[in-house]
Enzyme design. Structure first.
Site, PDB file in Angstrom:
ATOM      1  N   GLY A 173       0.784  -1.239   0.000  1.00 43.44           N
ATOM      2  CA  GLY A 173       0.000   0.000   0.000  1.00 43.44           C
ATOM      3  C   GLY A 173       0.810   1.280   0.000  1.00 43.44           C
ATOM      4  N   TYR A 222     -18.316   8.832   3.491  1.00 41.71           N
ATOM      5  CA  TYR A 222     -17.409   7.675   3.471  1.00 41.71           C
ATOM      6  C   TYR A 222     -18.079   6.488   2.763  1.00 41.71           C
ATOM      7  CZ  TYR A 222     -13.309   5.057   4.972  1.00 41.71           C
ATOM      8  OH  TYR A 222     -12.150   4.324   4.993  1.00 41.71           O
ATOM      9  N   ILE A 264      -4.116  -1.050   1.903  1.00 45.50           N
ATOM     10  CA  ILE A 264      -4.640  -0.779   0.563  1.00 45.50           C
ATOM     11  C   ILE A 264      -6.165  -0.688   0.592  1.00 45.50           C
ATOM     12  CG2 ILE A 264      -2.760  -1.699  -0.838  1.00 45.50           C
ATOM     13  CD1 ILE A 264      -3.910  -4.361  -0.799  1.00 45.50           C
ATOM     14  N   THR A 266      -3.378  12.207   3.055  1.00 48.08           N
ATOM     15  CA  THR A 266      -2.598  11.338   2.163  1.00 48.08           C
ATOM     16  C   THR A 266      -3.163  11.462   0.751  1.00 48.08           C
ATOM     17  OG1 THR A 266      -4.080   9.462   2.477  1.00 48.08           O
ATOM     18  CG2 THR A 266      -2.228   9.635   4.008  1.00 48.08           C
ATOM     19  N   ALA A 286     -11.908   2.871  -3.937  1.00 48.85           N
ATOM     20  CA  ALA A 286     -13.312   3.100  -4.279  1.00 48.85           C
ATOM     21  C   ALA A 286     -13.344   4.148  -5.379  1.00 48.85           C
ATOM     22  CB  ALA A 286     -14.087   3.591  -3.066  1.00 48.85           C
ATOM     23  N   ILE A 304      -6.110  11.573   7.873  1.00 50.53           N
ATOM     24  CA  ILE A 304      -4.736  12.036   7.626  1.00 50.53           C
ATOM     25  C   ILE A 304      -4.657  12.494   6.170  1.00 50.53           C
ATOM     26  CG2 ILE A 304      -2.294  11.373   7.534  1.00 50.53           C
ATOM     27  CD1 ILE A 304      -2.819   9.192   9.549  1.00 50.53           C
ATOM     28  N   LYS A 337     -14.900  -1.214   4.910  1.00 47.26           N
ATOM     29  CA  LYS A 337     -14.097  -1.271   6.146  1.00 47.26           C
ATOM     30  C   LYS A 337     -14.773  -2.145   7.203  1.00 47.26           C
ATOM     31  CE  LYS A 337     -10.501   1.342   5.112  1.00 47.26           C
ATOM     32  NZ  LYS A 337      -9.208   0.710   4.770  1.00 47.26           N
ATOM     33  N   SER A 352       2.202   8.202   2.196  1.00 51.32           N
ATOM     34  CA  SER A 352       1.387   7.019   2.493  1.00 51.32           C
ATOM     35  C   SER A 352       1.566   6.564   3.936  1.00 51.32           C
ATOM     36  CB  SER A 352       1.795   5.851   1.581  1.00 51.32           C
ATOM     37  OG  SER A 352       1.578   6.160   0.225  1.00 51.32           O
ATOM     38  N   ILE A 353       0.484   6.129   4.565  1.00 54.18           N
ATOM     39  CA  ILE A 353       0.575   5.532   5.899  1.00 54.18           C
ATOM     40  C   ILE A 353       1.526   4.333   5.843  1.00 54.18           C
ATOM     41  CG2 ILE A 353      -0.722   4.287   7.676  1.00 54.18           C
ATOM     42  CD1 ILE A 353      -3.156   6.091   6.958  1.00 54.18           C
ATOM     43  N   VAL A 377      -3.512  -7.039  -6.132  1.00 57.03           N
ATOM     44  CA  VAL A 377      -4.300  -8.013  -5.342  1.00 57.03           C
ATOM     45  C   VAL A 377      -5.530  -8.549  -6.069  1.00 57.03           C
ATOM     46  CG1 VAL A 377      -3.517  -7.230  -3.067  1.00 57.03           C
ATOM     47  CG2 VAL A 377      -5.572  -6.185  -4.097  1.00 57.03           C
TER      48      VAL A 377
HETATM   49  C1  1JT Z   1     -10.002   5.369   0.311  1.00 61.85           C
HETATM   50  C2  1JT Z   1      -9.976   6.738   0.099  1.00 61.85           C
HETATM   51  C3  1JT Z   1      -9.960   4.868   1.604  1.00 61.85           C
HETATM   52  C4  1JT Z   1      -9.933   7.602   1.162  1.00 61.85           C
HETATM   53  C5  1JT Z   1      -9.911   7.105   2.455  1.00 61.85           C
HETATM   54  C6  1JT Z   1      -9.924   5.744   2.678  1.00 61.85           C
HETATM   55  N1  1JT Z   1      -9.898   5.552   4.021  1.00 61.85           N
HETATM   56  C7  1JT Z   1      -9.856   6.737   4.620  1.00 61.85           C
HETATM   57  N2  1JT Z   1      -9.873   7.681   3.685  1.00 61.85           N
HETATM   58  C8  1JT Z   1      -9.869   9.093   3.955  1.00 61.85           C
HETATM   59  C9  1JT Z   1     -11.263   9.610   4.168  1.00 61.85           C
HETATM   60  C10 1JT Z   1     -12.212   9.509   3.158  1.00 61.85           C
HETATM   61  C11 1JT Z   1     -13.505   9.999   3.335  1.00 61.85           C
HETATM   62  C12 1JT Z   1     -13.858  10.573   4.539  1.00 61.85           C
HETATM   63  C13 1JT Z   1     -12.906  10.655   5.551  1.00 61.85           C
HETATM   64  C14 1JT Z   1     -11.618  10.165   5.365  1.00 61.85           C
HETATM   65  C15 1JT Z   1      -9.965   7.320  -1.281  1.00 61.85           C
HETATM   66  C16 1JT Z   1     -10.225   6.290  -2.374  1.00 61.85           C
HETATM   67  C17 1JT Z   1      -9.572   5.001  -2.095  1.00 61.85           C
HETATM   68  C18 1JT Z   1     -10.053   4.403  -0.809  1.00 61.85           C
HETATM   69  O1  1JT Z   1     -15.141  11.019   4.654  1.00 61.85           O
HETATM   70  C19 1JT Z   1     -15.518  11.634   5.839  1.00 61.85           C
HETATM   71  C20 1JT Z   1     -14.524   9.913   2.242  1.00 61.85           C
END
Ligand code: 1JT
Length: 255
Positions: free
Chosen positions: A12, A155, A92, A193, A95, A191, A162, A18-19, A65
């Site tokens: 990832g 999200y 990793i 990223t 979406a 974070i 998740k 990147s984390i 993957v």
């Molecule tokens: C993906 C993305 C997984 C952003 C992600 C993620 N997991 C955390 N984030 C950050 C995030 C995203 C949203 C959010 C808060 C934090 C981007 C595409 C690939 C998978 O909403 C409050 C939507």
């Protein structure tokens, strides 16, 4: 040196922010040998540059993957280079950008399945392969987010993925426990990223979280890396199926 001579596979890493990069770097500094992966040939050069930041014996191998033979190939190659595997870091997710806004109810079948396959199923697939190489037991960690436990606006499909990832981790902890392999979940606060930059209004999410959490600050990749190293190390030998929120306490807030 809490990870001296441990062999750790990290999936990832996209860039320095990147984390997964921060986890690999800190683990390396704590004495671990690292194997990094890249998704496809287009990303190989980028990965080669990032790999230079790690020690001499760092491995760099391809792995998409979604391609079963590539996952099998990755572990076959690691089996040749390392006498055993001690740790695996799953960092990793994917979406479609259009599925990270608006209403969850509008998610397409393809978008839903793709998020599940890349973000959640991949953990099960990787764990199955890792099991054979983790001869002295091992530690597997994955990255989640509060949106997998509670409804967080926008999200959406990632929250459902998740939830699937987290529950997979718990079932895997039960299956692999008898083999001495632990499986835990790290759940960071938001974070900045590359993945997070796909989110509209990330800045206001970060500001809101900082103003309201107990520690009154955002969390960094390094905050996540330190907890990850603990879970990958022998400091946490009786911890499995656990979720650690690295979110400055945000998850404790009711309203
Ligand atoms: C993906 C993305 C997984 C952003 C992600 C993620 N997991 C955390 N984030 C950050 C995030 C995203 C949203 C959010 C808060 C934090 C981007 C595409 C690939 C998978 O909403 C409050 C939507």
């Amino acid at each position: 040196m809490i990870l001296k001579d441990k062999n750790i596979l990290v999936l990832g890493i996209a860039n320095h922010r990147s984390i997964a990069y921060a986890i690999a770097k800190f683990c390396n500094e704590q004495g671990a040998n690292i194997c990094l992966t890249f998704q496809n040939e287009r990303l190989r050069r980028n990965a080669e540059k990032l790999a230079k930041d790690f020690g001499e014996g760092t491995l760099l191998l391809p792995c998409d993957v979604t391609v079963e033979e590539e996952v099998a190939g990755l572990f076959a190659e690691i089996g040749k280079r390392w006498e055993r595997l001690d740790g695996l870091v799953h960092s990793i997710a994917f979406a479609n950008q259009e599925d990270l806004k608006g209403d969850y109810v509008d998610t397409s079948r393809d978008g839903w399945l793709m998020a599940q396959e890349i973000s959640a199923f991949s953990l099960t697939q990787l764990a199955r392969h890792a099991k054979d190489l983790m001869k002295d037991g091992g530690s597997i960690i994955c990255m989640s987010y509060l949106g997998g436990e509670r409804v967080v606006q926008n999200y959406n499909v990632m929250g459902v993925a998740k939830a699937s990832l987290e529950m997979s981790a718990r079932y895997l902890a039960h299956n692999l426990g008898p083999h001495g392999i632990r499986v835990n979940i790290v759940s960071p606060g938001p974070i900045k990223t590359l993945a997070a930059s796909a989110v509209a209004g990330l800045k206001s999410i970060l500001d809101d979280v900082r103003e309201r959490n107990p520690l009154r600050r955002n969390v960094s990749q390094e905050d996540v890396a330190k907890v990850s190293a603990f879970l990958l190390s022998d400091l946490s030998t009786a911890v499995t199926g656990e979720t650690i929120h690295v979110d400055a306490g945000y998850h404790t807030i009711g309203m």
